[in-house]
Design an enzyme around this catalytic site. Structure first.
Site, PDB file in Angstrom:
ATOM      1  N   HIS A 191      -2.558   1.149   6.778  1.00  0.00           N
ATOM      2  CA  HIS A 191      -2.950   1.072   5.361  1.00  0.00           C
ATOM      3  C   HIS A 191      -3.166   2.472   4.814  1.00  0.00           C
ATOM      4  O   HIS A 191      -3.536   3.393   5.548  1.00  0.00           O
ATOM      5  CB  HIS A 191      -4.222   0.240   5.199  1.00  0.00           C
ATOM      6  CG  HIS A 191      -4.563  -0.046   3.768  1.00  0.00           C
ATOM      7  ND1 HIS A 191      -3.738  -0.802   2.954  1.00  0.00           N
ATOM      8  CD2 HIS A 191      -5.602   0.350   2.993  1.00  0.00           C
ATOM      9  CE1 HIS A 191      -4.281  -0.876   1.746  1.00  0.00           C
ATOM     10  NE2 HIS A 191      -5.399  -0.183   1.748  1.00  0.00           N
TER      11      HIS A 191
ATOM     12  N   CYS B  43       0.811  -1.226   0.000  1.00  0.00           N
ATOM     13  CA  CYS B  43       0.000   0.000   0.000  1.00  0.00           C
ATOM     14  C   CYS B  43       0.843   1.276   0.000  1.00  0.00           C
ATOM     15  O   CYS B  43       0.648   2.173  -0.835  1.00  0.00           O
ATOM     16  CB  CYS B  43      -0.978  -0.002   1.173  1.00  0.00           C
ATOM     17  SG  CYS B  43      -0.199   0.033   2.816  1.00  0.00           S
TER      18      CYS B  43
ATOM     19  N   HIS C  91      -5.749   1.755  -4.487  1.00  0.00           N
ATOM     20  CA  HIS C  91      -4.871   1.228  -3.432  1.00  0.00           C
ATOM     21  C   HIS C  91      -4.478  -0.203  -3.732  1.00  0.00           C
ATOM     22  O   HIS C  91      -5.084  -0.882  -4.564  1.00  0.00           O
ATOM     23  CB  HIS C  91      -5.540   1.339  -2.054  1.00  0.00           C
ATOM     24  CG  HIS C  91      -6.682   0.400  -1.833  1.00  0.00           C
ATOM     25  ND1 HIS C  91      -6.979  -0.143  -0.602  1.00  0.00           N
ATOM     26  CD2 HIS C  91      -7.638  -0.088  -2.675  1.00  0.00           C
ATOM     27  CE1 HIS C  91      -8.042  -0.913  -0.678  1.00  0.00           C
ATOM     28  NE2 HIS C  91      -8.462  -0.907  -1.923  1.00  0.00           N
TER      29      HIS C  91
END
Length: 396
Positions: A356, A308, A368
């Protein structure tokens, strides 16, 4: 004769045939045991909802461990460069120290050839701590100006060399600690992912179908939230556009040139997110879109795969903006704004441990790298519920 016959026994016969009462009890017992045996595995087995929650938690823990791995990897890389630089410096200073020692040795040799007697200088060359001898004024008074300079240079080189050696030793220990952290984080990620894969592999085809249905329902709810946010942002932009128009009209009056100026201001105000930062955001988003479909791989920074924070770092790098490697640092690399004020290019962070991140593209959506087994994709920022959003940051 009949009166002498023995009565037939009422208990079980030797042949093994039981009475109806005992047979019924035995059959009942067998049935109960069979039911118990069949019931135990299903009773101990977790429900589908429990499996889903556990797998999600494992992926989240793996994501958190991945960021720790990334941080340890970056620290290890920097520390290794520092150690290499220090070791090179130590080598150079050691050479200078040897040169200074040789120069002092040349003085001792010359004194020996000429018959001069300065025994302290010869002893000095063999000593571990020359400074003990140099502090004696009587010895220093016997040395010539050139000898004094050589002695001073030797002492300085020895002191600096020892200092750099200590720094190198400390840096080597820090490097060792960083490598240990790196191994620990890597092991944690691997264990979490292995446990998640094992849980999923035990699901039946029917359970997997139900799990997919639950996921689809989540996505539908996330899409609804994203649509609500998009409407809210559109209303804010429209209100801002009208405000700009009214301000432009008041400033320019009722002339035709003023009307033209107001229209230009309106067009400028509706662009996202304005001026040079808007252009950079567009470049970052364009890069991220080009990565869609590439696999999530923990610790990866491209070009074939990403995690990420590796994706967001690479996206903004394409726009000539340097972001830190990990989420914990990226969250501090700009200005925090509310979710309702999010603009394309902003970074959206998730969970309390900030494990994240995604790149906002507008209308409640982001690009993402989600989790292991998934691919870079567009998804609602509400994919894991509104409460999972930690913050939104606009890169500086």
């Amino acid at each position: 004769m009949a009166s002498h016959r023995k009565s037939r026994p009422t208990g079980p016969r030797v042949a093994g045939i039981r009475t109806p009462a005992l047979a019924t009890a035995a059959l009942t017992s067998v049935a109960l045991l069979s039911q118990t045996a069949n019931a135990t595995p299903s009773d101990d087995r977790p429900t589908l909802e429990e499996v889903e929650k556990k797998v999600d938690d494992l992926y989240r823990q793996a994501g958190s461990a991945t960021e720790k791995y990334n941080a340890a990897k970056e620290k290890t890389s920097k520390q290794r460069k520092k150690v290499d630089t220090l070791l090179d410096d130590v080598a150079q200073r050691t050479q200078k120290l040897n040169d200074a020692r040789e120069e002092l040795g040349s003085f001792a040799s010359a004194q020996y050839r000429t018959g001069a007697s300065v025994p302290e200088t010869a002893t000095l060359l063999l000593a571990d701590s020359p400074q003990d001898y140099f502090d004696q004024n009587q010895l220093m008074n016997r040395l010539t100006g050139r000898q004094k300079t050589a002695v001073d240079d030797y002492v300085t080189q020895q002191s600096e060399t020892m200092k750099k050696r200590r720094e190198a030793t400390e840096s080597l220990q820090t490097l060792t600690d960083s490598q240990t952290d790196l191994k620990t984080a890597k092991s944690t990620v691997q264990k979490k992912l292995a446990t998640a894969r094992e849980l999923l592999s035990e699901l039946t085809a029917e359970e997997k179908a139900r799990l997919a249905a639950i996921e689809k329902k989540k996505q539908q709810e996330a899409a609804r939230k994203a649509a609500e946010l998009a409407k809210q942002q559109a209303a804010q932009e429209e209100a801002e556009r009208k405000r700009r128009e009214e301000a432009a009209e008041q400033e320019s009056g009722s002339g035709s040139s003023g009307s033209s100026g107001g229209t230009g201001s309106s067009e400028s105000g509706s662009s996202t997110p304005g001026t040079s930062n808007g252009t950079k955001a567009e470049k970052a988003i364009a890069f991220a879109r080009a990565q869609i479909g590439k696999p999530y791989v923990w610790g990866a920074t491209g070009p074939g795969s990403y995690d990420c924070s590796g994706l967001t770092q690479a996206a903004w790098k394409a726009a000539d903006v340097s972001l830190p490697r990990v989420t914990y640092d990226q969250v501090n690399a700009g200005t925090t704004v509310s979710v309702s004020q999010a603009q394309p290019g902003d970074l959206v962070f998730f969970y309390d441990d900030i494990s994240h991140v995604g790149l906002y593209i507008g209308d409640g959506m982001m690009i993402h790298a989600p989790k292991p087994g998934a691919y870079v994709r567009e998804e609602s920022i509400f994919y894991d519920g509104e409460s999972s959003i930690h913050s939104v940051v606009r890169p500086a």
